[in-house]
Each structure stands twice: as C-alpha cells, then as structure tokens.
Design a protein around this motif. Structure first.
Motif, mmCIF file in Angstrom:
data_model
loop_
_atom_site.group_PDB
_atom_site.id
_atom_site.type_symbol
_atom_site.label_atom_id
_atom_site.label_comp_id
_atom_site.label_asym_id
_atom_site.label_seq_id
_atom_site.Cartn_x
_atom_site.Cartn_y
_atom_site.Cartn_z
ATOM 1 N N THR A 99 0.851 -1.192 0.000
ATOM 2 C CA THR A 99 0.000 0.000 0.000
ATOM 3 C C THR A 99 0.883 1.237 0.000
ATOM 4 O O THR A 99 1.912 1.281 0.677
ATOM 5 C CB THR A 99 -0.916 0.021 1.233
ATOM 6 N N GLU A 100 0.478 2.218 -0.765
ATOM 7 C CA GLU A 100 1.284 3.442 -0.913
ATOM 8 C C GLU A 100 0.428 4.663 -0.599
ATOM 9 O O GLU A 100 -0.667 4.826 -1.145
ATOM 10 C CB GLU A 100 1.846 3.531 -2.330
ATOM 11 N N ARG A 101 0.908 5.504 0.308
ATOM 12 C CA ARG A 101 0.205 6.731 0.672
ATOM 13 C C ARG A 101 1.140 7.926 0.525
ATOM 14 O O ARG A 101 2.337 7.823 0.791
ATOM 15 C CB ARG A 101 -0.311 6.680 2.108
ATOM 16 N N HIS A 102 0.565 9.044 0.113
ATOM 17 C CA HIS A 102 1.329 10.281 -0.041
ATOM 18 C C HIS A 102 0.726 11.345 0.862
ATOM 19 O O HIS A 102 -0.493 11.592 0.829
ATOM 20 C CB HIS A 102 1.324 10.752 -1.497
ATOM 21 N N VAL A 103 1.582 11.971 1.670
ATOM 22 C CA VAL A 103 1.124 12.974 2.633
ATOM 23 C C VAL A 103 2.022 14.198 2.511
ATOM 24 O O VAL A 103 3.242 14.076 2.322
ATOM 25 C CB VAL A 103 1.184 12.424 4.076
ATOM 26 N N THR A 104 1.422 15.381 2.624
ATOM 27 C CA THR A 104 2.192 16.626 2.663
ATOM 28 C C THR A 104 2.193 17.149 4.095
ATOM 29 O O THR A 104 1.129 17.456 4.655
ATOM 30 C CB THR A 104 1.604 17.684 1.719
ATOM 31 N N LEU A 105 3.351 17.219 4.704
ATOM 32 C CA LEU A 105 3.471 17.667 6.085
ATOM 33 C C LEU A 105 3.284 19.180 6.185
ATOM 34 O O LEU A 105 3.365 19.893 5.172
ATOM 35 C CB LEU A 105 4.847 17.261 6.635
ATOM 36 N N PRO A 106 3.018 19.696 7.397
ATOM 37 C CA PRO A 106 2.773 21.141 7.557
ATOM 38 C C PRO A 106 3.900 22.023 7.029
ATOM 39 O O PRO A 106 3.646 23.149 6.582
ATOM 40 C CB PRO A 106 2.617 21.297 9.078
ATOM 41 N N ILE B 61 4.631 6.855 2.108
ATOM 42 C CA ILE B 61 4.618 5.743 3.059
ATOM 43 C C ILE B 61 4.287 4.465 2.305
ATOM 44 O O ILE B 61 3.247 4.371 1.638
ATOM 45 C CB ILE B 61 3.588 5.966 4.179
ATOM 46 N N LEU B 62 5.196 3.498 2.373
ATOM 47 C CA LEU B 62 4.995 2.194 1.743
ATOM 48 C C LEU B 62 4.903 1.140 2.828
ATOM 49 O O LEU B 62 5.721 1.111 3.747
ATOM 50 C CB LEU B 62 6.163 1.858 0.804
ATOM 51 N N VAL C 143 5.728 -9.042 3.501
ATOM 52 C CA VAL C 143 7.192 -9.157 3.619
ATOM 53 C C VAL C 143 7.705 -8.393 4.837
ATOM 54 O O VAL C 143 8.922 -8.224 4.999
ATOM 55 C CB VAL C 143 7.892 -8.656 2.337
ATOM 56 N N GLN C 144 6.765 -7.915 5.678
ATOM 57 C CA GLN C 144 7.117 -7.222 6.917
ATOM 58 C C GLN C 144 8.039 -6.018 6.664
ATOM 59 O O GLN C 144 9.010 -5.793 7.371
ATOM 60 C CB GLN C 144 7.800 -8.176 7.906
ATOM 61 N N THR C 145 7.701 -5.238 5.654
ATOM 62 C CA THR C 145 8.525 -4.093 5.288
ATOM 63 C C THR C 145 7.697 -2.819 5.328
ATOM 64 O O THR C 145 6.594 -2.768 4.778
ATOM 65 C CB THR C 145 9.136 -4.268 3.886
ATOM 66 N N HIS C 146 8.255 -1.810 6.005
ATOM 67 C CA HIS C 146 7.586 -0.513 6.130
ATOM 68 C C HIS C 146 8.614 0.564 5.775
ATOM 69 O O HIS C 146 9.712 0.601 6.345
ATOM 70 C CB HIS C 146 7.064 -0.315 7.545
ATOM 71 N N ILE C 147 8.266 1.436 4.837
ATOM 72 C CA ILE C 147 9.199 2.459 4.360
ATOM 73 C C ILE C 147 8.532 3.823 4.431
ATOM 74 O O ILE C 147 7.390 3.990 3.995
ATOM 75 C CB ILE C 147 9.653 2.178 2.914
ATOM 76 N N VAL C 148 9.268 4.794 4.986
ATOM 77 C CA VAL C 148 8.806 6.185 5.020
ATOM 78 C C VAL C 148 9.870 7.033 4.341
ATOM 79 O O VAL C 148 11.045 7.010 4.732
ATOM 80 C CB VAL C 148 8.576 6.672 6.457
ATOM 81 N N VAL C 149 9.464 7.793 3.318
ATOM 82 C CA VAL C 149 10.384 8.655 2.576
ATOM 83 C C VAL C 149 9.912 10.092 2.703
ATOM 84 O O VAL C 149 8.808 10.434 2.266
ATOM 85 C CB VAL C 149 10.461 8.251 1.087
#
Length: 339
Positions: A54-61, A68-69, A74-80
């Motif tokens: 699942t892929e989410r895109h967020v714009t921070l303040p 966020i992936l 596969v127990q993988t969590h990625i934040v870019v």
C-alpha cells in the motif's frame, strides 16, 4: 623587491592547480562511470512493485512530501520524506535477514546510513544530504600545503646559492627583503590550502550537495592546519638559510627525518634502550610542527567524526610560537650572511 619569490610562488601554484584540476576531472569520470541506483532506491522500487504494497502520499505542515509504503506480507515498512534540494530522509524497517551484504551502512560522501536493530527487525535510516566533516577536505589540503611549503621553503638559500652578490646590491634592507620573501611564500601556502579545500568540495559535489560540518573538532582543524603549514615552512626556511648551498639535502631529508622522529617518539618504553630512544625523540619532536598538529580521531556514538583533543589550545599556541621563532631565526641568519 620580492619579484623573483612571487614568480616562484606563481609557478608552484600553477602546477598545484593543474594537479588539482586533473584530480577533479578524474573524480568526475569516476562518478560518471559508477552511476547506478543506490541500494536503498532499489529496495524502495522493489517494495513499491511488490504485490500487497500500500502506498500513501502525505504533505506535512512544513511542505515536506512524505511517501509511506507498507507491505505486511514481507514485513517491510518504508517512510520517505522528500525535502527537495535539501535531500531525502528514508526510514526502512524490515526483517534483519533481508539485509544484504552489499548494503554499506556507513557514511558515503554526503549519504549518512544508520542501522538500529530491535529483535528480528532492523530500521535503516538514510539521509541523502548529510554533512561532511571539515576534517576531510582540510586533511587533504594540509598535505598539499605541506608539500608546497617544502618546495618554497628556501627563499634565502636560493639567493645564497649563486645569487648572493646580486641580492646584496638591491636598494632595500635585508630585513625588509626577508619579510617580503616570507610574505610571498606564506600567501602561496594559504592559496594552496584554499585551492585544495575547494577542489575536495567540488569532488564532493559529484556525490550531492554537501554541507560542511564546522562543529567541534571540525572547526579546530582550520587554524591548526594553517599554523602547522606555516610553522613547517619557516622551520625549513631557517634550516636552509643556515645550511646555505646545501639546502637541497635539507628539503629532501626533512620529511623522512620528521616522520622518523615522530615514530620514535611514539615508541612505548619497555626497557632502558627504548626509554632512552623514546625520550630523546620526544624532546626533538617538540620542535616539529607536525608533532603538535596530531589528532586523535574516532567515531562518536552518533557516527560522526570527532577528536578527543583537550590540549588543542596549547598545541596551536606552540605552533604559532614556532612560526614566530623560526621566522626570526631565518631573518637573523640572513642578515649575517656574507658573500
């Protein structure tokens, strides 16, 4: 009246700049030839394309674009976090067994990579616009400056060797001539330092847009590097003035002798003979600017380069004092040279 010395400085700097320019070109060629996706970009691409991600895109303040992936299979969590021109901050959480041996979890140029393990999982954080310690470009620049200082460090001996009669007829006092010659060489050494730091920075630009870290020990390397290079120059200038026509041997043996003395001074005394050698070498080493510029370098808990250096102020003052003393000795000897 220091025209000839300025010509020597110009010629030396010209060669130095040519060598630095060649190194920059070689670094660029190497960078182009080794262009390939970083392992973390490859990992992000694989997880993005994997089924069940699942892929989410967020714009921070603050405007930061966050991706966020998450792939439970596969127990993988990625934040870019993408900061634009300021680089990216990437956090990859995955099973420790998935880490590859090719993943270099160290500082590579401007990329800072850290691993934190918790149980069977590992979180790897990557900052693509990390800082580069000033210790890196200044260390290279110090070596170049010491070489330039060695080449230039016989302004009076060169006058003594076949040109003394001409030098003594110049309408200027010996002390003024000496100050002008030393001033020209000092300017050349400082120019070599600046050019070398710039060359290293340009090479680092091939890896990104580096920020130079001037904090802590990294701020202290600049004055120490300058003081060490100038003190080394005046040491050789004084020695060659006393030696006169044999200045080539002084310049040729200066480096091996200085390094040998430092090596012997570092010998740990285990018996009478080694203790005698150690203390004699240690005493002589106090006259060597390279000895006082030594660094105890290590890695801090955060992975940054640091230096345990409680005696920095004293050693910097000693090198400044050595510069003044050796300058005075060179000028004093030059004033008493006879044709």
């Amino acid at each position: 009246m220091s025209y000839i010395e300025w010509l020597r400085v110009r010629n030396c700097l010209r060669i130095t700049l040519m060598i630095l320019g060649t190194l920059i070109v070689l670094a660029l060629i190497l960078r182009i030839s080794l262009v390939r996706p970083a392992w973390y970009d490859t990992t992000i691409g694989q997880v993005t394309a994997a089924p069940g991600t699942t892929e989410r895109h967020v714009t921070l303040p603050d405007g930061t674009k966050r991706t966020i992936l998450d792939n439970p299979a596969v127990q993988t969590h990625i934040v870019v976090d993408d900061y634009g021109s300021a680089g990216r901050h990437i956090a990859i959480t995955q099973p420790t067994r998935n880490l590859h041996e090719t993943e270099s979890h160290v500082d590579i140029g401007v990329v800072e990579i850290r691993d934190v393990r918790h149980g069977s999982m590992t979180t790897t954080t990557i900052d693509t616009n990390g800082s580069v310690p000033m210790l890196v470009p200044m260390g290279f620049a110090d070596v170049v400056a010491l070489i330039v200082a060695t080449i230039l460090a016989a302004p009076f001996a060169r006058e003594i060797d076949g040109h003394l009669e001409v030098a003594l007829t110049k309408p200027i006092s010996r002390s003024r001539f000496a100050v002008g010659a030393i001033g020209a060489d000092v300017a050349g050494i400082l120019a070599a330092l600046a050019a070398s730091v710039t060359a290293v920075y340009i090479c680092l630009l091939f890896l990104g847009a580096p920020r130079i870290d001037f904090s802590g020990a990294n701020a202290r390397v600049v004055p120490m590097g300058i003081a060490m290079s100038l003190a080394w120059y005046t040491l050789l200038a004084a020695a060659t003035t006393w030696r006169g026509r044999g200045y080539g041997a002084v310049l040729g043996f200066a480096w091996p002798v200085a390094l040998l003395v430092i090596g012997l001074a570092n010998i740990q005394p285990t018996n009478t003979v080694s203790a005698f050698v150690h203390y004699v070498a240690w005493s002589i080493a106090q006259l060597n600017p390279l000895w006082h510029a030594r660094w105890t370098v290590g890695m801090s808990d955060t992975g940054a380069i640091s230096a345990a250096d409680p005696t920095f102020g004293v050693r910097l003052a000693i090198n400044v004092l050595l510069f003044a003393v050796y300058t005075a000795l060179a000028v004093w000897r030059w004033q008493r040279v006879e044709a």
